[in-house]
Enzyme design. Structure first.
Site, short mmCIF file in Angstrom:
data_model
loop_
_atom_site.label_atom_id
_atom_site.label_comp_id
_atom_site.label_asym_id
_atom_site.label_seq_id
_atom_site.Cartn_x
_atom_site.Cartn_y
_atom_site.Cartn_z
N ALA A 114 0.87 -1.18 0.00
CA ALA A 114 0.00 0.00 0.00
C ALA A 114 0.91 1.23 0.00
O ALA A 114 1.41 1.65 1.04
CB ALA A 114 -0.90 0.00 1.23
N TYR A 145 7.23 10.08 5.86
CA TYR A 145 6.20 9.27 5.20
C TYR A 145 6.53 9.11 3.71
O TYR A 145 6.68 8.00 3.22
CB TYR A 145 4.86 9.95 5.40
P1 NAD Z 1 -4.51 3.70 9.70
O1 NAD Z 1 -3.59 4.49 10.53
O2 NAD Z 1 -5.97 3.72 10.02
O3 NAD Z 1 -4.05 2.18 9.64
C1 NAD Z 1 -2.71 1.77 9.69
C2 NAD Z 1 -2.61 0.55 10.58
O4 NAD Z 1 -1.25 0.11 10.63
C3 NAD Z 1 -3.05 0.82 12.02
O5 NAD Z 1 -3.97 -0.16 12.46
C4 NAD Z 1 -1.74 0.77 12.81
O6 NAD Z 1 -1.92 0.39 14.16
C5 NAD Z 1 -0.94 -0.24 11.99
N1 NAD Z 1 0.50 -0.16 12.18
C6 NAD Z 1 1.29 0.95 12.09
N2 NAD Z 1 2.57 0.64 12.32
C7 NAD Z 1 2.61 -0.71 12.55
C8 NAD Z 1 3.65 -1.63 12.84
N3 NAD Z 1 4.93 -1.24 12.94
N4 NAD Z 1 3.33 -2.93 13.01
C9 NAD Z 1 2.04 -3.35 12.91
N5 NAD Z 1 1.02 -2.52 12.64
C10 NAD Z 1 1.29 -1.21 12.46
O7 NAD Z 1 -4.28 4.19 8.18
P2 NAD Z 1 -5.10 3.82 6.86
O8 NAD Z 1 -5.72 5.04 6.34
O9 NAD Z 1 -5.93 2.61 7.07
O10 NAD Z 1 -3.89 3.46 5.88
C11 NAD Z 1 -3.53 2.11 5.62
C12 NAD Z 1 -2.41 2.07 4.57
O11 NAD Z 1 -2.84 2.71 3.36
C13 NAD Z 1 -1.12 2.77 5.02
O12 NAD Z 1 -0.01 2.03 4.56
C14 NAD Z 1 -1.20 4.11 4.30
O13 NAD Z 1 0.08 4.63 4.04
C15 NAD Z 1 -1.92 3.73 3.02
N6 NAD Z 1 -2.60 4.89 2.45
C16 NAD Z 1 -3.80 5.32 2.98
C17 NAD Z 1 -4.40 6.46 2.45
C18 NAD Z 1 -5.72 6.97 2.97
O14 NAD Z 1 -6.18 8.00 2.47
N7 NAD Z 1 -6.38 6.32 3.90
C19 NAD Z 1 -3.79 7.15 1.40
C20 NAD Z 1 -2.57 6.70 0.92
C21 NAD Z 1 -1.99 5.56 1.44
#
Ligand code: NAD
Ligand code: UDP
Length: 314
Positions: A114, A145
């Site tokens: 992702a 990031y």
């Molecule tokens: P979020 O913060 O809700 O979810 C991220 C999850 O990863 C959380 O549950 C957190 O506890 C877990 N996490 C973080 N570090 C960790 C580690 N070291 N070990 C285990 N778990 C860990 O964010 P999201 O919006 O659900 O994003 C999920 C993914 O999608 C991420 O990789 C993010 O970069 C990517 N992304 C999301 C968006 C968006 O708009 N939501 C946009 C671009 C990219």
């Protein structure tokens, strides 16, 4: 089909769990709950094909059972959260990605990263097409990031070149039910503020743009990509672009809130505009977003309202 999904308790991860379970998969979720919430997956607690391990993926995981897919979604995604956890963010996207690629190689599993539209930085090309290399400040606050995701793409591509089956998605701003109302992102902030009649905090003059994708559209794109042979990055986003000020007005209209709009300082290096070119995803996957921003926001507001009536906060 057994799937290891990191970040399973996060916003996107929890929706992906629901979809994969509906498709008949068995899920081994991994999360350290840094930014995720137990309540996002509470409804899956008794599901026979779902388990979650509380682990930090920057430490190698020993998984004995066979795996078909490794989907790496663990990483803070909200700017205030990754700025509060800069080293954790750098490590989950660098060391974490490396360990999970090794795990996928060990199991002969297909790997998905992702990634993010943030790899384009403050883009000089608009809309952003996958061939654009980006305009990123390597030492700015957001670099923890942006640059770690760029590294994650590089190492994933390198494993792909040496024979692992890999997929990379560049996700553009995605929203929907289960976004943490305290995570500081624009949609969750505005809805939480509007529902409690507090001022909506527009950063800067609000003329910066974003293109907002409803989470179900993202999940559909992910599932389709896993089924085609394509290892290069693919944009997944909704090209419906609006300014932050337009978004604030829309949220006020849809909630019927008495809130006003206030201005707060623009964070450093905040990208001026962002809009995906989704030609590749449409050609490759026959995919395009179905949920208009007005519809998706209305659904998300409904979810926040329900929580407000149940637990007293959105
Ligand atoms: P979020 O913060 O809700 O979810 C991220 C999850 O990863 C959380 O549950 C957190 O506890 C877990 N996490 C973080 N570090 C960790 C580690 N070291 N070990 C285990 N778990 C860990 O964010 P999201 O919006 O659900 O994003 C999920 C993914 O999608 C991420 O990789 C993010 O970069 C990517 N992304 C999301 C968006 C968006 O708009 N939501 C946009 C671009 C990219
Ligand atoms: N933003 C805002 N008010 C808020 C939160 C964010 O005006 O309460 C702006 C932010 O400065 C950015 C846009 O909304 O221009 C999107 O911010 P978000 O944190 O959701 O995601 P980003 O795309 O910056 O990663």
């Amino acid at each position: 089909m057994r799937v290891l999904l990191t970040g399973a308790a996060g916003f996107v991860g929890s929706h992906l769990c629901d979809r994969l379970l509906a498709e008949g998969c068995e899920i081994l979720g991994v999360d350290n709950f840094l930014t995720g919430r137990r309540e996002n997956i509470a409804h899956l607690e008794d599901h026979l094909r779902f388990r979650v391990l509380e682990r930090d993926v920057t430490v190698p995981l020993d998984v004995r059972e066979p795996l078909d897919w490794v989907l790496h979604f663990a990483s803070p995604a909200s700017p205030p959260k990754y700025l509060a956890h800069p080293i954790e963010t750098l490590l989950v996207n660098s060391e974490g990605t490396h360990h999970l690629l090794e795990l996928a190689r060990h199991h002969g599993a297909q790997f998905l990263l992702a990634s993010t539209s943030e790899v384009y930085g403050d883009p000089m090309v608009h809309p952003q097409v996958e061939s654009y290399w980006g305009h990123v400040n390597p030492v700015g606050p957001r670099s923890v990031y942006d640059e770690s995701k760029r590294y994650a793409e590089a190492i994933t591509t390198s494993y792909g070149r040496s024979g692992l089956s890999v997929r990379i998605i560049r996700i553009f701003n995605t929203y929907g039910p289960r976004m943490d109302p305290d995570d500081g992102r624009v949609v969750s902030n505005f809805i939480a503020q509007a529902l409690s009649d507090r001022p909506l905090t527009v950063y800067g003059d609000g003329s910066q743009t974003r293109s907002l994708q409803y989470v179900d559209d993202l999940v559909e794109g992910i599932i389709r990509l896993m089924d085609v042979e394509w290892s290069a990055p693919v944009n997944l986003g909704n090209p419906e672009e609006l300014t932050v000020r337009e978004l604030a007005s829309l949220v006020i209209e849809l909630t019927g809130s008495a809130s006003v709009i206030t201005s707060e300082p623009l964070p450093d290096d905040d990208p001026r505009r962002r809009k995906p070119d989704i030609t590749l995803a449409t050609r490759l996957l026959g995919w395009k977003p179905r949920v208009l921003v007005r519809q998706g926001l209305a659904r998300t507001i409904g979810h926040y309202r329900e929580r407000l009536s149940q637990v007293g906060c959105p």
